[in-house]
Motif scaffolding. Structure first.
Motif, PDB file in Angstrom:
ATOM      1  N   ASN A   2      26.845  -4.088 -24.658  1.00  0.00           N
ATOM      2  CA  ASN A   2      25.996  -3.927 -25.838  1.00  0.00           C
ATOM      3  C   ASN A   2      24.618  -4.513 -25.561  1.00  0.00           C
ATOM      4  OD1 ASN A   2      24.793  -3.983 -28.331  1.00  0.00           O
ATOM      5  ND2 ASN A   2      26.737  -4.263 -29.411  1.00  0.00           N
ATOM      6  N   SER A   3      23.606  -3.658 -25.575  1.00  0.00           N
ATOM      7  CA  SER A   3      22.313  -4.121 -25.085  1.00  0.00           C
ATOM      8  C   SER A   3      21.285  -4.303 -26.201  1.00  0.00           C
ATOM      9  CB  SER A   3      21.783  -3.124 -24.061  1.00  0.00           C
ATOM     10  OG  SER A   3      21.614  -1.891 -24.713  1.00  0.00           O
ATOM     11  N   VAL A   4      21.777  -4.462 -27.422  1.00  0.00           N
ATOM     12  CA  VAL A   4      20.825  -4.654 -28.522  1.00  0.00           C
ATOM     13  C   VAL A   4      20.032  -5.931 -28.267  1.00  0.00           C
ATOM     14  CG1 VAL A   4      20.580  -5.037 -30.999  1.00  0.00           C
ATOM     15  CG2 VAL A   4      22.293  -3.437 -30.142  1.00  0.00           C
ATOM     16  N   GLY A   5      18.769  -5.868 -28.466  1.00  0.00           N
ATOM     17  CA  GLY A   5      17.960  -7.055 -28.221  1.00  0.00           C
ATOM     18  C   GLY A   5      17.254  -6.996 -26.879  1.00  0.00           C
ATOM     19  N   VAL A   6      17.748  -6.174 -26.000  1.00  0.00           N
ATOM     20  CA  VAL A   6      17.066  -6.052 -24.710  1.00  0.00           C
ATOM     21  C   VAL A   6      16.071  -4.905 -24.828  1.00  0.00           C
ATOM     22  CG1 VAL A   6      17.334  -5.612 -22.256  1.00  0.00           C
ATOM     23  CG2 VAL A   6      19.138  -6.786 -23.517  1.00  0.00           C
ATOM     24  N   GLU A   7      14.832  -5.208 -24.588  1.00  0.00           N
ATOM     25  CA  GLU A   7      13.843  -4.158 -24.735  1.00  0.00           C
ATOM     26  C   GLU A   7      13.187  -3.876 -23.395  1.00  0.00           C
ATOM     27  OE1 GLU A   7       9.761  -3.627 -27.104  1.00  0.00           O
ATOM     28  OE2 GLU A   7      11.389  -4.595 -28.224  1.00  0.00           O
ATOM     29  N   ILE A   8      13.235  -2.634 -23.001  1.00  0.00           N
ATOM     30  CA  ILE A   8      12.596  -2.286 -21.744  1.00  0.00           C
ATOM     31  C   ILE A   8      11.379  -1.441 -22.063  1.00  0.00           C
ATOM     32  CG2 ILE A   8      12.880  -1.120 -19.528  1.00  0.00           C
ATOM     33  CD1 ILE A   8      15.907  -1.544 -19.878  1.00  0.00           C
ATOM     34  N   LYS A   9      10.250  -1.861 -21.609  1.00  0.00           N
ATOM     35  CA  LYS A   9       9.042  -1.063 -21.846  1.00  0.00           C
ATOM     36  C   LYS A   9       8.551  -0.518 -20.525  1.00  0.00           C
ATOM     37  CE  LYS A   9       6.866  -1.624 -26.124  1.00  0.00           C
ATOM     38  NZ  LYS A   9       6.477  -2.750 -26.919  1.00  0.00           N
ATOM     39  N   LEU A  10       8.229   0.759 -20.527  1.00  0.00           N
ATOM     40  CA  LEU A  10       7.761   1.373 -19.311  1.00  0.00           C
ATOM     41  C   LEU A  10       6.273   1.645 -19.466  1.00  0.00           C
ATOM     42  CD1 LEU A  10       8.841   2.631 -16.642  1.00  0.00           C
ATOM     43  CD2 LEU A  10       8.994   4.787 -17.881  1.00  0.00           C
ATOM     44  N   ALA A  11       5.490   1.066 -18.606  1.00  0.00           N
ATOM     45  CA  ALA A  11       4.060   1.331 -18.686  1.00  0.00           C
ATOM     46  C   ALA A  11       3.753   2.525 -17.790  1.00  0.00           C
ATOM     47  CB  ALA A  11       3.287   0.106 -18.226  1.00  0.00           C
ATOM     48  N   VAL A  12       3.437   3.638 -18.423  1.00  0.00           N
ATOM     49  CA  VAL A  12       3.162   4.834 -17.637  1.00  0.00           C
ATOM     50  C   VAL A  12       1.664   4.951 -17.413  1.00  0.00           C
ATOM     51  CG1 VAL A  12       3.456   7.325 -17.516  1.00  0.00           C
ATOM     52  CG2 VAL A  12       5.141   5.933 -18.687  1.00  0.00           C
ATOM     53  N   THR A  13       1.271   4.899 -16.184  1.00  0.00           N
ATOM     54  CA  THR A  13      -0.159   5.009 -15.907  1.00  0.00           C
ATOM     55  C   THR A  13      -0.511   6.352 -15.280  1.00  0.00           C
ATOM     56  OG1 THR A  13       0.296   3.824 -13.868  1.00  0.00           O
ATOM     57  CG2 THR A  13      -0.665   2.545 -15.675  1.00  0.00           C
ATOM     58  N   ASP A  14       0.455   6.931 -14.566  1.00  0.00           N
ATOM     59  CA  ASP A  14       0.188   8.227 -13.944  1.00  0.00           C
ATOM     60  C   ASP A  14      -0.150   9.263 -15.018  1.00  0.00           C
ATOM     61  OD1 ASP A  14       0.772   9.963 -11.294  1.00  0.00           O
ATOM     62  OD2 ASP A  14       1.424  11.048 -13.095  1.00  0.00           O
ATOM     63  N   PRO A  15      -1.320   9.913 -14.937  1.00  0.00           N
ATOM     64  CA  PRO A  15      -1.729  10.813 -16.025  1.00  0.00           C
ATOM     65  C   PRO A  15      -0.771  11.988 -16.227  1.00  0.00           C
ATOM     66  CG  PRO A  15      -3.266  10.927 -14.161  1.00  0.00           C
ATOM     67  CD  PRO A  15      -2.336   9.798 -13.882  1.00  0.00           C
ATOM     68  N   THR A  16      -0.222  12.528 -15.133  1.00  0.00           N
ATOM     69  CA  THR A  16       0.695  13.669 -15.263  1.00  0.00           C
ATOM     70  C   THR A  16       1.942  13.255 -16.021  1.00  0.00           C
ATOM     71  OG1 THR A  16      -0.055  14.362 -13.104  1.00  0.00           O
ATOM     72  CG2 THR A  16       1.873  15.482 -13.980  1.00  0.00           C
ATOM     73  N   LEU A  17       2.503  12.122 -15.594  1.00  0.00           N
ATOM     74  CA  LEU A  17       3.715  11.624 -16.244  1.00  0.00           C
ATOM     75  C   LEU A  17       3.448  11.302 -17.706  1.00  0.00           C
ATOM     76  CD1 LEU A  17       5.663   9.186 -13.908  1.00  0.00           C
ATOM     77  CD2 LEU A  17       6.478  11.257 -15.045  1.00  0.00           C
ATOM     78  N   LYS A  18       2.284  10.710 -17.943  1.00  0.00           N
ATOM     79  CA  LYS A  18       1.937  10.304 -19.293  1.00  0.00           C
ATOM     80  C   LYS A  18       1.896  11.533 -20.209  1.00  0.00           C
ATOM     81  CE  LYS A  18      -1.016   7.096 -21.578  1.00  0.00           C
ATOM     82  NZ  LYS A  18      -2.339   7.110 -22.073  1.00  0.00           N
ATOM     83  N   ARG A  19       1.254  12.581 -19.701  1.00  0.00           N
ATOM     84  CA  ARG A  19       1.132  13.804 -20.482  1.00  0.00           C
ATOM     85  C   ARG A  19       2.529  14.392 -20.752  1.00  0.00           C
ATOM     86  NH1 ARG A  19       0.586  19.191 -19.409  1.00  0.00           N
ATOM     87  NH2 ARG A  19       0.584  18.879 -17.163  1.00  0.00           N
ATOM     88  N   LEU A  20       3.361  14.313 -19.700  1.00  0.00           N
ATOM     89  CA  LEU A  20       4.723  14.813 -19.817  1.00  0.00           C
ATOM     90  C   LEU A  20       5.495  14.125 -20.935  1.00  0.00           C
ATOM     91  CD1 LEU A  20       6.404  15.284 -16.356  1.00  0.00           C
ATOM     92  CD2 LEU A  20       6.963  16.429 -18.478  1.00  0.00           C
ATOM     93  N   PHE A  21       5.427  12.801 -20.915  1.00  0.00           N
ATOM     94  CA  PHE A  21       6.153  12.046 -21.938  1.00  0.00           C
ATOM     95  C   PHE A  21       5.603  12.339 -23.323  1.00  0.00           C
ATOM     96  CE2 PHE A  21       7.544   9.159 -18.429  1.00  0.00           C
ATOM     97  CZ  PHE A  21       8.901   9.370 -18.611  1.00  0.00           C
ATOM     98  N   GLU A  22       4.280  12.477 -23.388  1.00  0.00           N
ATOM     99  CA  GLU A  22       3.672  12.753 -24.693  1.00  0.00           C
ATOM    100  C   GLU A  22       4.108  14.112 -25.231  1.00  0.00           C
ATOM    101  OE1 GLU A  22      -0.290  10.026 -24.116  1.00  0.00           O
ATOM    102  OE2 GLU A  22      -0.459  12.215 -23.978  1.00  0.00           O
ATOM    103  N   THR A  23       4.137  15.125 -24.337  1.00  0.00           N
ATOM    104  CA  THR A  23       4.528  16.472 -24.762  1.00  0.00           C
ATOM    105  C   THR A  23       5.957  16.475 -25.283  1.00  0.00           C
ATOM    106  OG1 THR A  23       3.355  17.167 -22.782  1.00  0.00           O
ATOM    107  CG2 THR A  23       4.423  18.888 -24.046  1.00  0.00           C
TER     108      THR A  23
END
Ligand code: ADP
Length: 319
Positions: A1-22
């Motif tokens: 049970n992983s409640v409380g664990v927060e993983i944040k991914l900092a996406v800097t690659d513009p292609t990937l960023k656009r992908l995630f946004e879409t």
């Protein structure tokens, strides 16, 4: 049970960023959504299929999204090659077929000398089959053009009421000779929208000709138009045999015909509904069927309402 664990991914690659946004899910989306996105990496164009699935907690909170990336570049390429091939072959087949058709009608018309009844009857059979083959080839050509996006849908102001009226008129003789009642029902005010008049007409004709084909004598075929929010709904309703639930999606596939002998014996290529689907989707719409076996079918398609004033704006916006 992983409640409380927060993983944040900092996406800097513009292609990937656009992908995630879409592909990002909004908080009220609670099901898996698929997107196809084109990205260029290392100077090469790739097509990715991205599945975004929500991860939902017991108390119905959206915890995050799981993305699955699938590189479908090769499949897309093969699809395109298949389309190109079909288009080339159908194009090549059309020329000799035209010559055959001309030759047959020349002899049938008696221009090459008198023919007896037996010869006439054989030639008439040839003539019918040549026409069927020509229709099939034209459908194939149409479908491959639509699939490859090579048909540019026109963007002109269209009135669905006018289109429906004229297409119904064309079908009237066929309905009369079959003893099927043909009606148009317009609910309320149907606004103008933007699209390709001939292509949308083709969708209605395809649906109507199926409805007439499958509806027995004494039955009824009806086209109903109504406004649904910012969409226009067109329905083609018949009192034919209906379509079993498990087949309702597949009938829109290429060459798919119901296994029932009765429908197969009605002729046709199994391409009409795929063409209709291609056209409706190219207009940003959706097509599906509702049906009750033994009662009839209701083919429906929705088209977005676009104000004709937007034509220029959008066209230049597209580049
Ligand atoms: P075609 O009509 O040329 O066979 P379509 O793609 O238009 O091809 O239709 C595919 C199949 O879907 C038909 O062969 C038939 O089995 C089924 N179908 C389509 N419209 C109807 C209808 N109105 N009622 C019953 N079955 C239908």
């Amino acid at each position: 049970n992983s409640v409380g664990v927060e993983i944040k991914l900092a996406v800097t690659d513009p292609t990937l960023k656009r992908l995630f946004e879409t592909c990002q899910l909004t908080t009220h989306q609670r099901k898996t959504v698929a997107h196809e996105v084109a990205v260029s990496s290392g100077g090469r164009e790739r097509v990715l299929k991205v599945l975004a699935s929500p991860v939902i907690s017991k108390d119905d909170l959206l915890l995050g999204t799981v993305y699955v990336f699938d590189d479908i570049t090769r499949e897309k390429e093969i699809d395109r090659m298949k389309s190109d091939f079909v288009s080339l072959v159908s194009h090549e087949l059309r020329t000799p077929l035209t010559a055959i058709q001309l030759g047959v009608s020349l002899v049938l018309d008696g221009k090459a000398g008198p023919i007896n009844e037996k010869q006439r009857s054989s030639l008439e059979k040839v003539d019918r089959q040549v026409k069927r083959l020509t229709d099939l080839i034209n459908d194939l050509l149409d479908l491959s053009r639509i699939e490859s996006g090579r048909i540019q849908m026109k963007r002109e102001p269209i009135s669905l009421v006018d289109i429906a009226v004229s297409r119904l008129e064309e079908m009237k003789p066929q309905a009369d000779s079959k003893g099927v009642k043909l009606d148009l029902e317009v609910e309320g005010e149907i606004p103008m929208t933007v699209g390709d008049e001939a292509r949308i007409g083709q969708v209605i004709t395809n649906l109507l000709s199926n409805a007439l084909k499958f509806t027995p004598q004494g039955g009824q075929v009806k086209v109903r138009l109504s406004r649904q929010g910012d969409m226009i709904l067109t329905e083609v309703i018949d009192t034919g045999p209906g379509i079993p639930e498990e087949e309702r999606e597949r009938i829109f596939d290429k060459f798919y015909q119901l296994s029932d002998f009765k429908t197969r014996s009605q002729g046709g290529s199994g391409l009409g509904l795929s063409i209709a689907k291609g056209i409706v989707e190219a207009h940003g719409g959706r097509i599906w069927v509702e049906s009750e076996v033994g009662v009839g079918s209701n083919f429906k398609f929705l088209l977005p309402i676009i104000s004709p004033e937007e034509i220029d704006e959008q066209d230049t916006g597209r580049g």
